[in-house]
Design an enzyme around this catalytic site. Structure first.
Site, PDB file in Angstrom:
ATOM      1  N   ASP A  24     100.349  45.002  -7.430  1.00 37.24           N
ATOM      2  CA  ASP A  24     101.710  45.425  -7.816  1.00 37.24           C
ATOM      3  C   ASP A  24     102.091  45.112  -9.260  1.00 37.24           C
ATOM      4  OD1 ASP A  24     101.617  45.960  -5.134  1.00 37.24           O
ATOM      5  OD2 ASP A  24     103.295  44.677  -4.562  1.00 37.24           O
ATOM      6  N   LYS A 129     101.251  50.923  -0.979  1.00 42.75           N
ATOM      7  CA  LYS A 129     101.636  50.172   0.220  1.00 42.75           C
ATOM      8  C   LYS A 129     103.159  50.134   0.347  1.00 42.75           C
ATOM      9  CE  LYS A 129     101.311  45.635  -2.104  1.00 42.75           C
ATOM     10  NZ  LYS A 129     102.667  45.162  -1.930  1.00 42.75           N
ATOM     11  N   LYS A 132     104.967  44.357   1.891  1.00 38.38           N
ATOM     12  CA  LYS A 132     104.620  43.288   0.962  1.00 38.38           C
ATOM     13  C   LYS A 132     103.109  43.020   1.010  1.00 38.38           C
ATOM     14  CE  LYS A 132     108.948  42.786  -0.020  1.00 38.38           C
ATOM     15  NZ  LYS A 132     109.443  43.603  -1.155  1.00 38.38           N
ATOM     16  N   VAL A 157     101.414  40.261  -8.811  1.00 39.56           N
ATOM     17  CA  VAL A 157     102.776  39.720  -8.636  1.00 39.56           C
ATOM     18  C   VAL A 157     103.378  40.228  -7.324  1.00 39.56           C
ATOM     19  CG1 VAL A 157     103.116  39.609 -11.117  1.00 39.56           C
ATOM     20  CG2 VAL A 157     103.868  41.662  -9.913  1.00 39.56           C
ATOM     21  N   CYS A 162     104.274  39.298  -2.509  1.00 39.14           N
ATOM     22  CA  CYS A 162     103.172  40.205  -2.157  1.00 39.14           C
ATOM     23  C   CYS A 162     101.792  39.555  -2.277  1.00 39.14           C
ATOM     24  CB  CYS A 162     103.266  41.482  -2.980  1.00 39.14           C
ATOM     25  SG  CYS A 162     104.697  42.469  -2.483  1.00 39.14           S
ATOM     26  N   GLN A 202      95.965  21.502   2.638  1.00 40.78           N
ATOM     27  CA  GLN A 202      95.326  21.291   3.940  1.00 40.78           C
ATOM     28  C   GLN A 202      93.883  21.813   3.954  1.00 40.78           C
ATOM     29  OE1 GLN A 202      98.112  21.951   7.418  1.00 40.78           O
ATOM     30  NE2 GLN A 202      99.272  23.014   5.831  1.00 40.78           N
TER      31      GLN A 202
HETATM   32  C1  C5J Z   1     106.139  41.988  -4.805  1.00 42.42           C
HETATM   33  C2  C5J Z   1     108.496  41.880  -4.341  1.00 42.42           C
HETATM   34  N1  C5J Z   1     105.205  42.799  -5.294  1.00 42.42           N
HETATM   35  N2  C5J Z   1     108.633  40.652  -4.825  1.00 42.42           N
HETATM   36  N3  C5J Z   1     107.309  42.558  -4.442  1.00 42.42           N
HETATM   37  O1  C5J Z   1     105.946  40.782  -4.722  1.00 42.42           O
HETATM   38  O2  C5J Z   1     109.435  42.414  -3.832  1.00 42.42           O
END
Ligand code: C5J
Length: 221
Positions: A24, A129, A132, A157, A162, A202
């Protein structure tokens, strides 16, 4: 087999069964003046990932290894966006509303596409997609099966949304995931810090964490 110094311990991977996933890196999230910034977010926290990610992608391509890019977004009629997602966010600025770079997170709009610096090359896979996670309502599993993928190097990101969702989905499906701290970003420094700690905690509850120079060195050995 290349081994990367990682948390909570060394990450060994066979490049022939490893894919780089770039999540993303879209204008709507990263561009000054765009959707992310309009929500009051500091886009520089995400933009610092562009340079190391571009270097990693160059090295990864140079080694002839596969890159999978993802984009979060929806059909123009929003039929793939459930109300539980649509009704979130500031009321003046929702998915599908007009934004600085076209309708926000709508497929085909300028803002939905990947930033210029990290554009996919012709022939590279782009997974669109609606959720997320990159596995939900996509053909990512089939794509990875065809490539014979066992391990994922995960970048993009945002770290706590995501990236985390995708890594958790991938781990449940049996992939070993290495997340690169300098190539993932959150608008919130504390989420970046804790998000990375959660992955490696962990004994590596759902992955490993390292940085991109060690991966570049490993594939160039
Ligand atoms: C992603 C969002 N890509 N934060 N989207 O993390 O909404």
């Amino acid at each position: 087999m290349p081994i990367v110094d990682a948390q909570p311990g060394p990450f060994a991977f066979d490049p022939d069964s490893t894919a780089l996933v770039v999540i993303d890196m879209q204008r709507d999230f990263l561009m000054p003046g765009g959707f992310g910034e309009s929500l009051g977010n500091d886009v520089s926290q995400l933009r610092r990932t562009i340079e190391p990610l571009a270097a990693l992608m160059t090295a990864w391509r140079g080694a002839g290894l596969p890159i999978i890019h993802t984009r979060e977004g929806h059909l123009p009629d929003l039929s793939d966006c459930p109300p539980a997602k649509l009704n979130r966010g500031a009321p003046s600025m929702r998915i599908g509303d007009p934004g600085a770079f076209g309708r926000i997170l709508i497929r085909g709009e300028y803002g939905h596409d990947i930033v210029d610096e990290l554009q996919p090359l012709p022939g590279e896979t782009v997974v669109d997609k609606p959720g997320k996670g990159a596995f939900y309502a996509t053909d990512l599993s089939e794509i990875l099966d065809k490539l014979g993928t066992k391990s994922l190097i995960v970048t993009g990101v945002t770290t706590e949304v995501c990236v985390h969702t995708t890594v958790r989905e991938a781990n449940d499906r049996g992939y070993e995931c290495l997340v690169l701290a300098d190539c993932v970003g959150s608008y919130f420094p504390e989420f970046q810090h804790v998000g990375l700690k959660m992955i490696a905690a962990q004994g590596g509850i759902f992955g490993w964490v390292a940085s991109s120079p060690s991966v570049i060195a490993a594939i160039q050995e």
